[in-house]
Design an enzyme around this catalytic site. Structure first.
Site, PDB file in Angstrom:
ATOM      1  N   ARG A 278       0.843  -1.196   0.000  1.00  0.00           N
ATOM      2  CA  ARG A 278       0.000   0.000   0.000  1.00  0.00           C
ATOM      3  C   ARG A 278       0.879   1.248   0.000  1.00  0.00           C
ATOM      4  O   ARG A 278       1.854   1.328   0.750  1.00  0.00           O
ATOM      5  CB  ARG A 278      -0.928   0.012   1.207  1.00  0.00           C
ATOM      6  CG  ARG A 278      -1.881  -1.179   1.217  1.00  0.00           C
ATOM      7  CD  ARG A 278      -2.876  -1.127   2.336  1.00  0.00           C
ATOM      8  NE  ARG A 278      -3.672  -2.354   2.382  1.00  0.00           N
ATOM      9  CZ  ARG A 278      -4.587  -2.633   3.296  1.00  0.00           C
ATOM     10  NH1 ARG A 278      -4.831  -1.751   4.269  1.00  0.00           N
ATOM     11  NH2 ARG A 278      -5.265  -3.766   3.260  1.00  0.00           N
ATOM     12  N   ARG A 293       2.378   1.316  10.228  1.00  0.00           N
ATOM     13  CA  ARG A 293       1.909   1.732   8.903  1.00  0.00           C
ATOM     14  C   ARG A 293       3.059   1.591   7.909  1.00  0.00           C
ATOM     15  O   ARG A 293       3.835   2.506   7.692  1.00  0.00           O
ATOM     16  CB  ARG A 293       1.400   3.175   8.948  1.00  0.00           C
ATOM     17  CG  ARG A 293       0.513   3.562   7.769  1.00  0.00           C
ATOM     18  CD  ARG A 293       0.047   5.001   7.893  1.00  0.00           C
ATOM     19  NE  ARG A 293      -0.783   5.202   9.052  1.00  0.00           N
ATOM     20  CZ  ARG A 293      -2.112   5.044   9.062  1.00  0.00           C
ATOM     21  NH1 ARG A 293      -2.732   4.654   7.977  1.00  0.00           N
ATOM     22  NH2 ARG A 293      -2.810   5.274  10.163  1.00  0.00           N
ATOM     23  N   GLU A 365      -5.909  -0.707  15.648  1.00  0.00           N
ATOM     24  CA  GLU A 365      -6.553  -1.681  14.759  1.00  0.00           C
ATOM     25  C   GLU A 365      -5.605  -2.817  14.380  1.00  0.00           C
ATOM     26  O   GLU A 365      -4.452  -2.583  14.013  1.00  0.00           O
ATOM     27  CB  GLU A 365      -7.039  -0.983  13.485  1.00  0.00           C
ATOM     28  CG  GLU A 365      -7.701  -1.930  12.489  1.00  0.00           C
ATOM     29  CD  GLU A 365      -7.800  -1.350  11.094  1.00  0.00           C
ATOM     30  OE1 GLU A 365      -7.885  -2.140  10.146  1.00  0.00           O
ATOM     31  OE2 GLU A 365      -7.774  -0.105  10.963  1.00  0.00           O
ATOM     32  N   SER A 368      -9.956  -5.779  10.507  1.00  0.00           N
ATOM     33  CA  SER A 368     -11.184  -5.121  10.078  1.00  0.00           C
ATOM     34  C   SER A 368     -12.002  -6.161   9.336  1.00  0.00           C
ATOM     35  O   SER A 368     -11.505  -6.790   8.398  1.00  0.00           O
ATOM     36  CB  SER A 368     -10.854  -3.933   9.176  1.00  0.00           C
ATOM     37  OG  SER A 368     -11.996  -3.153   8.917  1.00  0.00           O
ATOM     38  N   ARG A 406       1.337  -6.345  12.741  1.00  0.00           N
ATOM     39  CA  ARG A 406       0.757  -5.698  13.918  1.00  0.00           C
ATOM     40  C   ARG A 406       0.598  -6.681  15.071  1.00  0.00           C
ATOM     41  O   ARG A 406       0.667  -6.285  16.238  1.00  0.00           O
ATOM     42  CB  ARG A 406      -0.579  -5.046  13.557  1.00  0.00           C
ATOM     43  CG  ARG A 406      -0.416  -3.859  12.619  1.00  0.00           C
ATOM     44  CD  ARG A 406      -1.675  -3.012  12.522  1.00  0.00           C
ATOM     45  NE  ARG A 406      -1.458  -1.863  11.633  1.00  0.00           N
ATOM     46  CZ  ARG A 406      -2.272  -0.827  11.544  1.00  0.00           C
ATOM     47  NH1 ARG A 406      -3.387  -0.796  12.257  1.00  0.00           N
ATOM     48  NH2 ARG A 406      -2.000   0.172  10.726  1.00  0.00           N
TER      49      ARG A 406
END
Length: 445
Positions: A278, A293, A365, A368, A406
């Site tokens: 990403r 991130r 987070e 999701s 994560r």
């Protein structure tokens, strides 16, 4: 994409619901396209009726041995106009489809309204100790400081690829691999997902199917931009754009693209461990420290393809599948129901799982889980044959089970010790040769 029939039936209602997620529906454009579509349909029916009448007249005239040249000329003129109208209809339909591609999904009625994450609703919390997350008798460090002596190297990542990349060596690389293997084993053995190995590079059509294109091209890494290529003989050919996957939701969901799935084959459950790529467009200055991130990260994805009447039960089930990993690792977390303004483009309803990170004193987070209803299936033309024998669009759901990097962050921070070591969660010990503790040691360079 949305069903154009829904827009024709309740345009103002859809616009109001989309406004709750911060999207202004261009109702004037839809009304204009719809008006032209109706006019084309009406004129087409008139011309077809006229042509049929002329054809009957030609038959009757021929039976009487009369001259039909004038009638034949009228039929030809009608045919020419029909051809022109058909071409215009194709153009209007293409314009409508392109317009719909930019419109997000309509939130489910149970989704709370709100402009941003502040209006998300906490559903529940879990921790291995009823008292809550672990209390440290020393100053808890973040994963960057805990992981560096164990082989977490951001300087090497930056040297090789720039910012937002990391190199994992030795202990850290092995822990990362163990986490992914544990997640796959739970999702396949306990929850019935079929493990898949998919391409990491996909076509633009594949990304359109799940909603990343055309709206979010800036978030993707292009492996090859479409254009003119050449073969061995030097003859030009049109090359389709290729992109690195932002998540394995993309290839897994597209496995049913263009298919009519047998009802007795449903539900389909797919999982895959892949890297994800990403660009993090728009995230300048956010989470620049550590692994939260990154441009490249690994994830074990869950995808389910189901019938419409079962999709919301499936959503709750998949949240439980992600929770099972966190509970198995003994990581405190909370489940959040996202509000309208915080959901992803294709989601009708989303839950986020947020893991506790003591180094940040915050929940972040880690998964999701979303129900996209028929939004993706309509883009992909993915259907099944219902009990009445009619084809119907499938419902698609996806979720992280979990984000591997994560989860590594959460293990390092929650299981750190004052001497710099990290206790290995019991569920991971079989994947690490039975070792109970991670300690700093020589790491090959």
């Amino acid at each position: 994409m949305l069903d154009s029939a829904l827009l024709r039936k309740d345009l103002d209602g859809v616009a109001a619901r989309l406004a709750e997620r911060g999207y202004e529906l261009d109702v004037d454009t839809f009304r204009a396209l719809e008006a032209e579509r109706k006019a084309i349909q009406t004129r087409t029916e008139e011309l077809q009726a006229q042509r049929n009448a002329l054809s009957r007249g030609i038959g009757q005239a021929k039976a009487k041995k009369e001259d039909v040249s004038a009638l034949m000329a009228e039929v030809a003129a009608v045919g020419t106009e029909l051809d022109g109208i058909s071409s215009r209809n194709d153009a209007v339909q293409a314009e409508l489809a392109e317009w719909l591609m930019q419109v997000p999904n309509v939130p489910h009625a149970s989704v709370p309204a709100g402009p941003d994450a502040e209006q998300n609703v906490e559903v529940r919390r879990w921790a291995p100790d009823a008292a809550g997350p672990r209390e440290f008798d020393f100053a808890a460090r973040d994963h960057v400081d805990v992981g560096a002596p164990l082989g977490l190297d951001f300087e090497a990542g930056a040297k090789l690829s720039g910012s937002r990349f990391a190199v994992l060596r030795g202990t850290m690389a092995r822990l990362h691999r163990a986490l992914a293997q544990y997640m796959l084993d739970v999702q396949t053995a306990e929850h019935g997902y079929t493990e898949c190995y998919t391409p990491y590079i996909v076509t633009a059509q594949t990304l359109r199917g799940t909603g990343q294109l055309p709206k979010f091209e800036q978030d993707l890494f292009a492996a090859r931009k479409g254009g003119q290529g050449s073969d061995a003989q030097g003859e030009g050919e049109e090359l389709e754009s290729l992109y690195l996957i932002p998540t394995s939701e993309v290839p897994l969901t597209n496995l049913v693209r263009g298919e009519i799935v047998a009802a007795d084959a449903l539900p389909l459950r797919f999982t895959a461990h892949t890297p994800c790529f990403r660009s993090e467009a728009g995230s300048y200055g956010k989470d620049t420290r550590g692994m939260i991130r990154q441009h490249q990260f690994d994830k074990v994805e869950m995808v389910q393809i189901v019938t419409p009447e079962t999709s919301y039960d499936t959503l709750e089930e998949m949240v439980g599948h992600a929770e099972r990993i966190l509970q198995g690792l003994g990581l405190p977390y909370r489940v959040m129901l996202l509000c309208t303004g915080d959901m992803g483009f294709g989601a009708a309803k989303t839950y986020d799982l947020e893991v506790w990170l003591p180094g940040q004193s915050a929940y972040r987070e880690i998964s999701s889980v979303s129900n996209c209803e028929a939004f993706q299936a309509r883009r992909m033309q993915a259907r099944f044959r219902n009990a009445q024998g009619r084809t119907e669009f499938l419902h698609t759901l996806n979720g992280s089970g979990l984000a591997v990097g994560r989860t590594l962050v959460a293990v390092l921070e929650n299981y750190q010790n004052a001497d710099g070591s990290v206790t290995v969660p019991s569920a991971l010990r079989p994947y690490l040769g039975g070792g109970e503790m991670l300690r700093a040691g020589p790491i090959g360079r």
